[in-house]
Every structure is written in structure tokens, then in C-alpha cells.
Design a protein around this motif. Structure first.
Motif, PDB file in Angstrom:
ATOM      1  N   LEU A 137       5.811  -3.322  -6.999  1.00 64.56           N
ATOM      2  CA  LEU A 137       4.880  -3.932  -6.589  1.00 64.56           C
ATOM      3  C   LEU A 137       2.702  -4.797  -6.710  1.00 64.56           C
ATOM      4  N   HIS A 138       2.948  -3.288  -7.840  1.00 61.95           N
ATOM      5  CA  HIS A 138       1.816  -3.399  -8.381  1.00 61.95           C
ATOM      6  C   HIS A 138       1.832  -3.632  -9.274  1.00 61.95           C
ATOM      7  N   GLY A 139       2.851  -3.342 -10.124  1.00 65.95           N
ATOM      8  CA  GLY A 139       2.968  -4.208 -11.452  1.00 65.95           C
ATOM      9  C   GLY A 139       3.076  -5.457 -11.737  1.00 65.95           C
ATOM     10  N   LYS A 140       3.862  -6.202 -10.804  1.00 65.33           N
ATOM     11  CA  LYS A 140       3.934  -7.492 -10.985  1.00 65.33           C
ATOM     12  C   LYS A 140       2.208  -7.959 -10.819  1.00 65.33           C
ATOM     13  N   ALA A 141       2.015  -7.818  -9.378  1.00 58.04           N
ATOM     14  CA  ALA A 141       0.210  -8.182  -9.255  1.00 58.04           C
ATOM     15  C   ALA A 141      -0.188  -7.832 -10.707  1.00 58.04           C
ATOM     16  N   TRP A 142      -0.351  -7.139 -11.271  1.00 61.21           N
ATOM     17  CA  TRP A 142      -1.149  -7.115 -12.163  1.00 61.21           C
ATOM     18  C   TRP A 142      -0.921  -7.664 -13.284  1.00 61.21           C
ATOM     19  N   SER A 143       0.307  -8.316 -13.512  1.00 60.68           N
ATOM     20  CA  SER A 143       1.200  -9.592 -14.793  1.00 60.68           C
ATOM     21  C   SER A 143       1.057 -10.441 -15.000  1.00 60.68           C
ATOM     22  N   VAL A 144       0.469 -10.482 -13.718  1.00 58.77           N
ATOM     23  CA  VAL A 144      -0.479 -12.131 -13.369  1.00 58.77           C
ATOM     24  C   VAL A 144      -1.075 -12.286 -14.256  1.00 58.77           C
ATOM     25  N   PHE A 145      -2.422 -11.374 -15.052  1.00 54.57           N
ATOM     26  CA  PHE A 145      -3.081 -11.777 -15.296  1.00 54.57           C
ATOM     27  C   PHE A 145      -2.894 -11.638 -16.935  1.00 54.57           C
ATOM     28  N   GLY A 146      -1.183 -11.355 -17.686  1.00 52.32           N
ATOM     29  CA  GLY A 146      -1.359 -11.402 -18.965  1.00 52.32           C
ATOM     30  C   GLY A 146      -1.883 -10.499 -19.210  1.00 52.32           C
TER      31      GLY A 146
ATOM     32  N   ARG B  18       1.201   2.932 -11.086  1.00 51.48           N
ATOM     33  CA  ARG B  18       0.700   3.371 -10.037  1.00 51.48           C
ATOM     34  C   ARG B  18      -1.434   2.796 -10.990  1.00 51.48           C
ATOM     35  N   LEU B  19      -1.132   3.018 -12.471  1.00 51.11           N
ATOM     36  CA  LEU B  19      -2.297   2.421 -13.041  1.00 51.11           C
ATOM     37  C   LEU B  19      -2.656   0.429 -12.637  1.00 51.11           C
ATOM     38  N   CYS B  20      -1.550   0.146 -13.036  1.00 51.14           N
ATOM     39  CA  CYS B  20      -1.836  -1.019 -12.087  1.00 51.14           C
ATOM     40  C   CYS B  20      -2.774  -1.382 -11.449  1.00 51.14           C
ATOM     41  N   LYS B  21      -2.216  -0.812  -9.729  1.00 57.34           N
ATOM     42  CA  LYS B  21      -2.868  -0.508  -8.864  1.00 57.34           C
ATOM     43  C   LYS B  21      -4.328  -0.042  -8.991  1.00 57.34           C
ATOM     44  N   VAL B  22      -5.022   0.885  -9.953  1.00 61.05           N
ATOM     45  CA  VAL B  22      -5.835   1.996 -10.013  1.00 61.05           C
ATOM     46  C   VAL B  22      -6.542   0.631 -10.895  1.00 61.05           C
ATOM     47  N   GLN B  23      -5.713  -0.515 -11.862  1.00 63.40           N
ATOM     48  CA  GLN B  23      -7.107  -1.550 -12.399  1.00 63.40           C
ATOM     49  C   GLN B  23      -7.351  -2.337 -10.988  1.00 63.40           C
ATOM     50  N   LEU B  24      -6.386  -2.668 -10.921  1.00 65.11           N
ATOM     51  CA  LEU B  24      -6.603  -3.586  -9.743  1.00 65.11           C
ATOM     52  C   LEU B  24      -7.671  -3.451  -8.876  1.00 65.11           C
ATOM     53  N   MET B  25      -7.822  -1.566  -8.151  1.00 69.18           N
ATOM     54  CA  MET B  25      -9.267  -1.417  -7.788  1.00 69.18           C
ATOM     55  C   MET B  25      -9.594  -1.524  -8.238  1.00 69.18           C
TER      56      MET B  25
END
Length: 307
Positions: A165-174, A247-254
Motif C-alpha cells: 500500500l504505502h510503497g505504491k502510494a509513494w511511487s506516484v511521485f517518482g 514502512r519508510l514510504c509511509k513515514v515519508q507520506l506522513m
């Protein structure tokens, strides 16, 4: 009255070397144990208590059985983290007996249902082996991606990819994650970004493009508009690189959400990140982190894994 000459107030001479703000003290790798794993634990005074790193095997057949148990446990761990997404997701690991073959999960089996008996052995041509391993279909995109990377990076033993979930969410920013926390230093100068989405992976060209984006040394990649991909010298290393990055992608989004409201974020500087990475990125240390999770899975579900 005649005017009186008055000398101006004396001006203090500027110091030859202006004082500078004291720099924060830095740690020195030269004063630490040469073995990065030994930096992370303390034993007894006699030196007889040790933390074990990656195990070694004299017999490739024995190692094959260990690889299969580790692979099944890694999938169970991914299932526990909720990474399952229909037919998507795969981990491969080179076979210790035939290094040009690799073990892989069957398509359409939930990660939490993967066990030793339903792992597939894939031939160099990308087909399920006729007699060894489960006689089940595998993911076509998984073969295309993993075979290209295994070919480009012969030192890599395991490759993992799924649509967390969080990996693909952050991936959209490239873009890569920032080195915001201690555990993010695992990816310092160690994370690629594949800035393209060529559609669902069905042709060999996309596998080669991803392998090229990884380059000769990165152990992880963010695939734009797609998800995460990680490598390892062991299955545990690959699985931990992935779960930690998600998990770090989740942290980055937060953090980005908080920063958007005006709160300043502080990124770890290059010197401190490089110092920390010199220990965290050692394969034995990454494996030791994974072992905590995989040993728990084996303890809890060994009766299922070994079927």
C-alpha cells in the motif's frame, strides 16, 4: 574658547581567527569493530557469546532446503503485513544446486498460504521444472522482471516485488525517499528510481529497463506508478529491505503531510547517513534484522510451512 581635539573611542582589533560555531561531534568508523555485525551487540567478557550472521552450508542440497523454508517464511511474513494483492507479487531465489534456476511462488496462491511444498523451481528458459518442485503456474511478469535482474546482477540471490500500500502510494511521485530517520540510512546511496510506467509487465524490454535502472549496486528500487522492488544476498535480506522500505514510504507520506502545513523537516546529513549506512547495509546486519521476523513466523507456523 578654542576647540579641543577629542580622540575617538578606541576600536578593538578584530581577532585574527573569528570564532566559529562548534561543529557537532562525529563518530569515527576506525574506532569500531571491523565486522559491522559485531558493532550491533555485546556479549560476555570472555567473548564466547556471539550473534550469528548468514549461515554457511557445505552441502548445496542442505542449503536448498534452508532456502525453501526461508522463502516460504518470507511469503508468510508478507501475508502477515497485508501485502497480498490478487495475482500480483513474487519473490525469487537462486537454487543453490543449480544457480541458473530459481525458486518462486505459484501464481494465484495467497502469500499466507505459500509453503515449502507449493514452491516452484523455474528453469533458465522461464518454465516450471518438469519434475522438481510444485507443478503449478507462475506469474509471467515475475519471470520477466526477475530473470532480467538475475542476469544483470549475478551476485544477487533473491529478488522481491509486490504492490504494498504505502510503497505504491509513494511511487506516484517518482522520487526516492528522503533520509529522514536512522533506519532510512539503509537506503543511503542504495535506492534507485525507475521513472517510467510502461504498463503491466508482459514483454522482456520492461524487465531489462528495470534492471538498468537498478544499476550495479542498488539493493532497492521505487518503480514509478507501480510499487517497490528489493534485492538481497539472502531471502531474509530481500524481504527486510522491502518491508522496511514500505514502512519508510509511509513515514515519508506522513512527514510530507505535516511539512505541507508549515512544519520544517530535517534530513540527515550525508556524513552521518554514510556513517550509519556503513553498518546498516552490511548483508549480515540486514539478514539479522530479517531473522527476527522469519524466526517468529517459523515458530508460529512451522507446522504449515514445512508441509
Amino acid at each position: 574658547m578654542a576647540p579641543i581635539a577629542i580622540d575617538p573611542e578606541p576600536v578593538a582589533a578584530a581577532p585574527a581567527h573569528p570564532l566559529k560555531a562548534a561543529a557537532a561531534p562525529k563518530q569515527d568508523l576506525s574506532k569500531l569493530a571491523a565486522n559491522p555485525l559485531a558493532r550491533t551487540y555485546r556479549g560476555n567478557k570472555a567473548g564466547t557469546i556471539h550473534m550469528e550472521g548468514i549461515p554457511e552450508f557445505a552441502d548445496p542440497l542442505e542449503k536448498r532446503e534452508w532456502v525453501k523454508v526461508q522463502l516460504a517464511a518470507a511469503f508468510q511474513y508478507w501475508g502477515k503485513l497485508g501485502y497480498g494483492e490478487g495475482l500480483s507479487g513474487h519473490i525469487t531465489c537462486r537454487d543453490p544446486v543449480w544457480p541458473d534456476h530459481y525458486w518462486m511462488n505459484p501464481i494465484g496462491v495467497h502469500f499466507s498460504s505459500v509453503k515449502v511444498s507449493n514452491l516452484c523451481l523455474v528453469t533458465p528458459e522461464g518454465y516450471v521444472h518438469d519434475t522438481i518442485g510444485a507443478q503449478l503456474a507462475i506469474n509471467h511478469a515475475g519471470f520477466i522482471i526477475h530473470s532480467a535482474i538475475h542476469k544483470a546482477r549475478p551476485e544477487v540471490q533473491a529478488i522481491g516485488h509486490c504492490h504494498s500500500l504505502h510503497g505504491k502510494a509513494w511511487s506516484v511521485f517518482g522520487r526516492p525517499i528522503d533520509i529522514l530517520t536512522q533506519d532510512a540510512c539503509l537506503y543511503y546511496d542504495n535506492l534507485a528510481v525507475y521513472k517510467n510506467f510502461g504498463g503491466i509487465v508482459l514483454a522482456p524490454e520492461e524487465g531489462k529497463n528495470i534492471a538498468e535502472a537498478l544499476g550495479p549496486k542498488s539493493m532497492a528500487a521505487i518503480l514509478q506508478n507501480h510499487g517497490l522492488l528489493t534485492l538481497g544476498s539472502t531471502i531474509g535480506e530481500c524481504a527486510y529491505y522491502f518491508s522496511n522500505l514500505d514502512r519508510l514510504c509511509k513515514v515519508q507520506l506522513m512527514v510530507e503531510a505535516a511539512a505541507a502545513s508549515g512544519i520544517k523537516k530535517v534530513v540527515i546529513d550525508d556524513e552521518d547517513a554514510a556513517f550509519t549506512a556503513a553498518t546498516l547495509q552490511n548483508p549480515h546486519n540486514v539478514y539479522a534484522n530479517a531473522r527476527v521476523e522469519l524466526d517468529l513466523i517459523i515458530e508460529e507456523r512451522g507446522h504449515i510451512l514445512l508441509k
